[in-house]
Scaffold this motif. Structure first.
Motif, PDB file in Angstrom:
ATOM      1  N   GLY A   1       0.829  -1.213   0.000  1.00  0.00           N
ATOM      2  CA  GLY A   1       0.000   0.000   0.000  1.00  0.00           C
ATOM      3  C   GLY A   1       0.851   1.245   0.000  1.00  0.00           C
ATOM      4  O   GLY A   1       1.113   1.824  -1.051  1.00  0.00           O
ATOM      5  N   HIS A   2       1.353   1.618   1.170  1.00  0.00           N
ATOM      6  CA  HIS A   2       2.099   2.882   1.226  1.00  0.00           C
ATOM      7  C   HIS A   2       3.568   2.719   0.831  1.00  0.00           C
ATOM      8  O   HIS A   2       4.228   3.692   0.516  1.00  0.00           O
ATOM      9  CB  HIS A   2       1.953   3.538   2.598  1.00  0.00           C
ATOM     10  N   HIS A   3       4.086   1.489   0.909  1.00  0.00           N
ATOM     11  CA  HIS A   3       5.431   1.196   0.415  1.00  0.00           C
ATOM     12  C   HIS A   3       6.553   1.785   1.252  1.00  0.00           C
ATOM     13  O   HIS A   3       7.685   1.913   0.768  1.00  0.00           O
ATOM     14  CB  HIS A   3       5.602   1.628  -1.055  1.00  0.00           C
ATOM     15  N   TYR A   4       6.264   2.156   2.486  1.00  0.00           N
ATOM     16  CA  TYR A   4       7.321   2.689   3.346  1.00  0.00           C
ATOM     17  C   TYR A   4       7.707   1.646   4.380  1.00  0.00           C
ATOM     18  O   TYR A   4       6.853   1.037   5.025  1.00  0.00           O
ATOM     19  CB  TYR A   4       6.842   3.955   4.055  1.00  0.00           C
ATOM     20  N   GLY A   5       8.984   1.474   4.575  1.00  0.00           N
ATOM     21  CA  GLY A   5       9.448   0.561   5.616  1.00  0.00           C
ATOM     22  C   GLY A   5       9.354  -0.894   5.185  1.00  0.00           C
ATOM     23  O   GLY A   5       8.726  -1.226   4.179  1.00  0.00           O
ATOM     24  N   PRO A   6      10.022  -1.760   5.949  1.00  0.00           N
ATOM     25  CA  PRO A   6      10.176  -3.156   5.534  1.00  0.00           C
ATOM     26  C   PRO A   6       8.957  -4.027   5.811  1.00  0.00           C
ATOM     27  O   PRO A   6       8.242  -3.825   6.786  1.00  0.00           O
ATOM     28  CB  PRO A   6      11.345  -3.627   6.392  1.00  0.00           C
TER      29      PRO A   6
END
Lengths: 682, 682
Positions: B527-532
């Protein structure tokens, strides 16, 4: 009084009132709830040819409030053998004497419950003789919590964890004022014995905070709609209200100004709603404010609100769902399962008499399978309510059939002290210490109330179990079928009944089989919690882990080598859970981290159990669908209901296959152990 | 003309114009862009004491449009050696003759670019003699795409994949009309050579569809703001516009009514915006409509729009980002990386001359490391633009420092045919077949334009590389530093320069080290594609997998045993990628599924490489932060900029640690191989 008729009738179709509707009925007594009985009888007899009659003529049925004068002879006879006061305001006696069916109660609520009891009995209430029998609810508080927001939350929507459309109370920041619908809802709830409702989300945002103050008129209007059905209205309140509303600079529960603020607020509420039930509070939990900010205890916080409500007979439902939701996943010593006990058990005895501590049934969060919360056995000097989740957040979100009656029955029948000791139901039923049973509602503005038409059975079973925790959940399904479907049929109901049992009876077990295995829980997509994601919560701050590695899986919660959570139970269960050998299979991974080769009580290894149950569960879902599909064209159920259920079963079959494949693939990739039966694991 | 001054000046602080501002300047020529030059010079000389002067007096600088009469002698001299037309409209000559610095151009845009060139040169433009040198942009189209929505999308926000606040063009469904800000933006873009902008998201929703029709006035207003800086405005259009707007029942590109509809639409657009650039289209991709619905090819779709634009000189930018986003994760034969080639390569030669096929630089989706898309070498008879992502969707979302110049330089310098063959830059620069370079903008209504102040460098480098793909990205950083920071300093810039280089030069490599290893990509939170989230996309329909199991990891894309993707490259690279032994380490897991014990070219095993790079990357992030923190109190950068960067570096350090621990823990749990250096893996 206008009641909505443009939505599905659920378990109160007009036809279910035919047996009473064809009779001549006497209603004796005065009061708002007796009037409700009278109106119900008038409605039914108006349709089916009977009538509301006086005592001077012939009659078939009598509803009598004890004390009404002159009590007709049959009612006086039924009442004779019972001590006054034993029924309480909600109990009733039912009997049949010389061709007259009699319901006697000491309060209007009892009489109303007696009416719905006769509806459940159907024609059998009017045959032969029936010895007088008392029916008294086991639990005094039987409550539904609505997690409804005034405005749609950008992520959670109008109803948090709601899967049945918008709120029936609120829309776009305003009261919907669809009072006919609210009354229809209240009537359905009364028919299953629910006597309390809270009408807003426990996560109380700014607008909702004002329900307590300037928007009180909206709440009073709802209370007026629930009152004729014996249901007291509650509000979820923001612990920080005095600050949020800008009146004070602190919400410290020991601050005199704060106490005065809440006292004044309560006074205003009761001026508007004299029978207001009280406050529901989620404090110091998942970001909600609470007493911790002021260095105070939860007892301090709850008792402060309780003091404000006490003059008016109100109660505080204080939720025990307090844990660290900013946990470090690297830290295996912190255990979310321990949190409620660690926070609350030391405060046993410190809560005021009108505080009910509302404890989730399990230590985590409404998973498909959890052990019973140890808090329930740990606080004998505290009034406890057990909280269930009728809304299917983690059990298929009303897209999957998952009849939860059997799960709740297990919880209520669990004896924390082992064989012969009190059960969970006994504890919450305790006449002095008991609190009751509370559930998060599964209702929205959907035409079927619950999105999935068969999810109505969960709401039905919840109410009936709160009345009688010993009820057999399969028998409750029959009651529900007899009310919801059978009266509409002009033919043999057996095929429909057998289909519904085939689809529903074992559906919780089926759901368990294709989702997270052996009690380990979670493995759902983060955020919305629908569908599988085995590692979805594994490296997050939420405290919900499975610790699967290439060798094994599960959470070590033993005293010997784990988090010590097993020690929160009385000795009998502490021992059972502590040892892998005695721990029930279905909870093994909740309590133990074991190798994939560990042999279960069932005789198969953990890894093979994972494969077997996931194949089986998905197959069972397909069988449920096939079974339902056989109803096509039979006319046994309404075509649109048939279609709605079928469409959801299609999704359940798809999703169960997805669960099967993801869970199996995950553990196959990790363990490298092939399926003993050589089935395809992608 | 009002230009915003209440936002950060980025690389055009007033002080950067001091060298020109102190000079006596002649501007010769007419036209809108020459007026822009004149206005810039007036502004600068007004502040710094120079002046705009006539040819009759003494002067230090001449900006002259070839053909302006009478051309001053110095300009005529500089121009003398050059063939007319060689500069095109955008090129310029710069030289210094007898103490006069001369810029000559054949078009207003060239003169404007020459002005900004002098600004970059600073005082060195006014020293000694400079032999006349021509500067001509290598690529004719240098474009920024804005993925800006008119209204905030409930999930994606106002700017899809935007990390710098809201849109500078739109807010709450309306044009913002903050034209001073738009002009300031246009000026910044012109200063780095960008000549095209599209102003709305390629995912075109209902409101955005109407920009083409009844909301055209809003678009024309923006075009007016960009025009004085030589930037042509483009619109993303909805392929289904004729249907969505309710005018027709089909959007079939071969339907005469549809063709007429688009022709009329284009006519109206050009009536309002005579220099309108054209359409950007995302068709048949991630749910967007396209020609497939009518059994037509992408060439059919693109050519239909091209025909509508052709009479006016407009272009279609047709995106090649077409793949199955409903892929079955169980199916290892389907390979998203193959999709663009499989869809488009067979259509080479079928696209009209005013269609530019816009191809993402890699075959997947702007990952930190991908091979160059094989489409770029596969369509010699098609005009191609390479699409980059300046907005840091997968590269730290402008919370992490990640200077992307080096990555883009590698892409542009890549030779698909191997040693001695044409490079990617050569292909897109081709004077007949070339399309250009396009990027997704990283700009929003943030005070620093880009959220992270150092992310401005990415926008800067993109523009400069589009002008000169051979530029050294570290030298471009120096240009950017010299414009952005140095003119504001009254002291030695060396310490600041060295800090910025230490923090930025290797930041892409650092980011690569602590995120997904060895080219495998993804492993981000869905979804937001931030962090692992190592398994976040592993069991999804998005086609983005790593296939890690207890034995190994990576995607087999070989011809021998895998998806055959390597075969989409010309022989030289097809061979290199096909063999584990020759495949570059950093792309190994993109092309191969290998055991954890596989020894890399670097000499360490894959699993040890994962551990080593993740420890190293997180350490490097901490060093970057430490280095930046040394600036505290030095006054070398503005205090609020210092604080903004520091706050983001704090987050970068935290997040890099999270990446390190999650990736290491994941692979340790799966592989069971301990770290050779015994470091803590949680």
């Amino acid at each position: 009084m206008d009641i909505a008729t443009d939505v599905h009738a659920a378990w109160l179709p007009s036809e279910a009132f035919r047996p009473i509707g064809t009779r001549r009925v006497v209603v004796q007594g005065e009061g708002e709830l007796v009037e409700t009985v009278r109106r119900e009888v008038e409605g039914a007899t108006g349709v089916y040819g009977g009538g509301l009659v006086g005592t001077g003529t012939g009659y078939d049925v009598v509803f009598a409030l004890a004390g009404a004068q002159p009590l007709v002879g049959e009612a006086a006879g039924v009442l004779a053998g019972y001590e006054g006061g034993a029924l309480g305001g909600e109990g009733f006696l039912v009997g049949r004497v010389e061709g007259v069916t009699v319901v006697v109660a000491e309060g209007g609520a009892g009489l109303l419950y007696g009416l719905f009891h006769l509806v459940r009995l159907g024609e059998s209430a009017f045959r032969g003789e029936l010895a007088a029998r008392a029916h008294v609810p086991a639990l005094r508080s039987r409550m539904l919590d609505h997690w409804d927001n005034l405005t749609a939350h950008p992520v959670m929507g109008h109803v948090e964890r709601g899967y049945a459309g918008g709120s029936i109370f609120w829309r776009d920041g305003e009261a919907r004022r669809d009072l006919p619908r609210v009354r229809a809802y209240a009537r359905l709830l009364a028919a299953v014995g629910i006597n309390a409702v809270s009408v807003n989300n426990v996560n109380v945002q700014a607008a909702e905070t004002r329900l307590l103050t300037e928007r009180l008129a909206d709440v009073a209007e709802l209370a007026d709609a629930f009152r004729p059905y014996g249901i007291r209205l509650h509000l979820s309140v923001n612990f920080a209200s005095p600050v949020v509303l800008g009146d004070l600079e602190t919400a410290d529960p020991l601050d005199e100004g704060v106490r005065a603020w809440w006292a004044a607020a309560a006074g205003r509420v009761y001026a508007a709603i004299p029978d207001f039930g009280g406050f529901v509070v989620k404090a110091d939990s998942e970001g909600q404010p609470g007493p911790f900010a002021y260095g105070r205890t939860h007892a301090d916080g709850a008792n402060m609100l309780a003091a404000a409500l006490r003059p008016y007979g109100g109660q505080v439902h204080w939720r025990a769902f307090v844990y660290d939701h900013r946990q470090d996943w690297r830290d295996r010593t912190t255990d979310r399962a321990r949190a409620a006990y660690d926070h609350f058990a030391p405060q046993d005895g410190e809560f005021a008499a009108n505080v009910v501590l509302q404890v989730k049934h399990g230590p985590m969060d409404f998973q498909t399978r959890e052990p019973v919360s140890p808090v329930i056995a740990a606080m004998p000097r505290t009034r406890l309510a057990v909280e269930l989740q009728v809304t299917q957040e983690y059990t298929g979100q009303q897209r999957h059939v998952c009849y939860l009656g059997p799960m709740w029955r297990e919880v209520l029948g669990f004896g924390p002290w082992g064989e012969g000791g009190k059960s969970v139901a006994d504890l919450v039923a305790d006449p002095t210490a008991g609190g009751g049973l509370v559930a998060v509602s599964n209702v929205g503005d959907d035409a079927y109330w619950t999105g999935h038409p068969l999810a109505q059975a969960n709401l039905y079973a919840f109410g009936r179990l709160a009345w009688d925790p010993a009820a057999d959940p399969v028998a409750l399904l029959d009651e529900w079928i007899d009310l919801t479907f059978v009266p509409l049929l002009s033919r043999d109901a057996a095929p429909l009944r057998s289909t519904l049992h085939a689809v529903m009876d074992g559906s919780w077990r089926t759901y368990e089989r294709y989702t997270a295995p052996l009690g380990v829980g979670f493995m759902v997509r983060p955020g919305h919690h629908y569908g599988p994601d085995v590692d979805g919560y594994e490296y997050t701050p939420w405290g919900t882990y499975h610790y699967a590695d290439r060798d094994g899986v599960g959470v070590d919660r033993t005293r010997a080598t784990g988090t010590g959570y097993t020690g929160q139970y009385p000795a009998a269960w502490a021992e059972v859970y502590e040892a892998r050998e005695t721990c029930p299979d279905e909870l093994l991974l909740f309590f133990h981290h074991v190798p994939y080769g560990h042999v279960l009580g069932s005789g198969v290894t953990v890894i093979q159990h994972i494969y077997d149950t996931h194949f089986a569960g998905a197959e069972e879902a397909a069988e449920m669908r096939a079974r339902w599909a056989e109803l096509a064209g039979t006319g046994l159920v309404d075509a649109s209901l048939y279609a709605r259920v079928l469409e959801r079963l299609d999704e359940q079959v798809r999703c169960a296959g997805e669960w099967r494949d993801q869970v199996n693939a995950y553990f196959w990739r990790k363990s490298g152990v092939p399926d003993a039966h050589g089935r395809l694991i992608p």
